[in-house]
Design an enzyme around this catalytic site. Sequence first.
Site, PDB file in Angstrom:
ATOM      1  N   ARG A  23       0.598  -1.123   0.166  1.00  0.00           N
ATOM      2  CA  ARG A  23      -0.114   0.218   0.147  1.00  0.00           C
ATOM      3  C   ARG A  23       1.027   1.605  -0.300  1.00  0.00           C
ATOM      4  NH1 ARG A  23      -4.196  -1.567   4.498  1.00  0.00           N
ATOM      5  NH2 ARG A  23      -5.594  -3.982   3.693  1.00  0.00           N
ATOM      6  N   ARG A  36      -7.470  11.843  -5.639  1.00  0.00           N
ATOM      7  CA  ARG A  36      -7.842  12.147  -5.774  1.00  0.00           C
ATOM      8  C   ARG A  36      -9.467  12.173  -4.944  1.00  0.00           C
ATOM      9  NH1 ARG A  36     -10.619   7.048  -3.225  1.00  0.00           N
ATOM     10  NH2 ARG A  36     -11.549   7.903  -3.290  1.00  0.00           N
ATOM     11  N   ASP A  72      -6.446  -2.642  -7.717  1.00  0.00           N
ATOM     12  CA  ASP A  72      -6.697  -3.250  -6.110  1.00  0.00           C
ATOM     13  C   ASP A  72      -7.352  -4.470  -6.880  1.00  0.00           C
ATOM     14  OD1 ASP A  72      -9.632  -4.261  -4.556  1.00  0.00           O
ATOM     15  OD2 ASP A  72      -8.571  -2.602  -3.751  1.00  0.00           O
ATOM     16  N   TYR A 147     -14.773 -12.689  -0.731  1.00  0.00           N
ATOM     17  CA  TYR A 147     -15.223 -11.221  -1.251  1.00  0.00           C
ATOM     18  C   TYR A 147     -16.594 -11.338  -2.303  1.00  0.00           C
ATOM     19  CZ  TYR A 147     -11.738  -8.305   1.237  1.00  0.00           C
ATOM     20  OH  TYR A 147     -10.959  -8.032   1.435  1.00  0.00           O
TER      21      TYR A 147
END
Length: 345
Positions: A23, A36, A72, A147
Amino acid sequence: MNDTFLRACRGESTSFTPVWMMRQAGRYLPEYQAIRKNLSFLELCKNSELCVEATLQPVDILGVDAAILFSDILILMEQMGVPLEFHENHGPVFLHTIRDSKAVEKLRIPDPATQMDFVMETIRLLRRELQVPLIGFAGAPFTCATYLIEGGSSKIFWATKKLIFTKPGVYHALMEKITEATILYLKEQIRAGAQAVQLFDSWAGVLGPVDFAEYALPYVTQIIAALKADDFPEGKEVPVIYFANNGSTLLELSVSSGADVIGIDWRINIADAIARIGDCAIQGNLDPFALLLSKEKLRARVGKLLKDAAMAKGHIFNLGHGINQFTPPKQAKIMIDAVHELSQK
């Protein structure tokens, strides 16, 4: 090109210990927050030029020895046909869960060269800019499956384990589909220019060794074998890192996956992990919150970790998990400078 990271992955001699952070391109950096500001996370992930900028930031600002592609692990799941949203402070949410045969059958195997060209274009652009190696990545099948089954993150993984133990046929069919898609995805990343790849198994630690060996490991092994197969010569030269979070009880099994490098979290002393994994390079494993120590104590912690890792076949210094979003960037810089200085041979 600073290839120290790749040399360490291969277990070759290096003049210092290479370091990067999971990260490392993310919310702790003000420069990332600026990117962002007017975009959703998914919009950013699909904008190649901005992904290049985000990937380069920690290389330019902190001086890490490898870049990891900004993306991601769940982007692939979205391309398999499951609508995905990212909610602030709640993380990823899949609008449909995958819990029966009909849902599994509806999943598609995307062509990454066309349906995920935004990822490949990011890789191609980065290779023109970078003077350090580029790491591609994907989620390991078990983690991705959780997920899809849970519909997002979970603390107890009730739906996942219920599916495993009551509908194993459905579970294995889902894992086979995710595995096939992941093999194609990582191969395409390598063809685009990724020089190493990491499989993130963020939730592997919720399985005991017996269940990990039956329900997760075979699919990781299949992916790694496919990347190194005779019909894909590029894969033979690309190191594969396998990171099973909270996986101290799974180390020997993880080594059997065929990975070149085993990533470890902070819950085990790295010297103990090295003794257990044998002839394999290791990556890790500073507690991310140790970055909050004073400069003197942080440097001492780095020095101890480097000393404990002295017997490794190859060592890539990293955090034991992703850097926390509230970490001051100057603290990460202290750690990286200390690794470079204290590991000089």
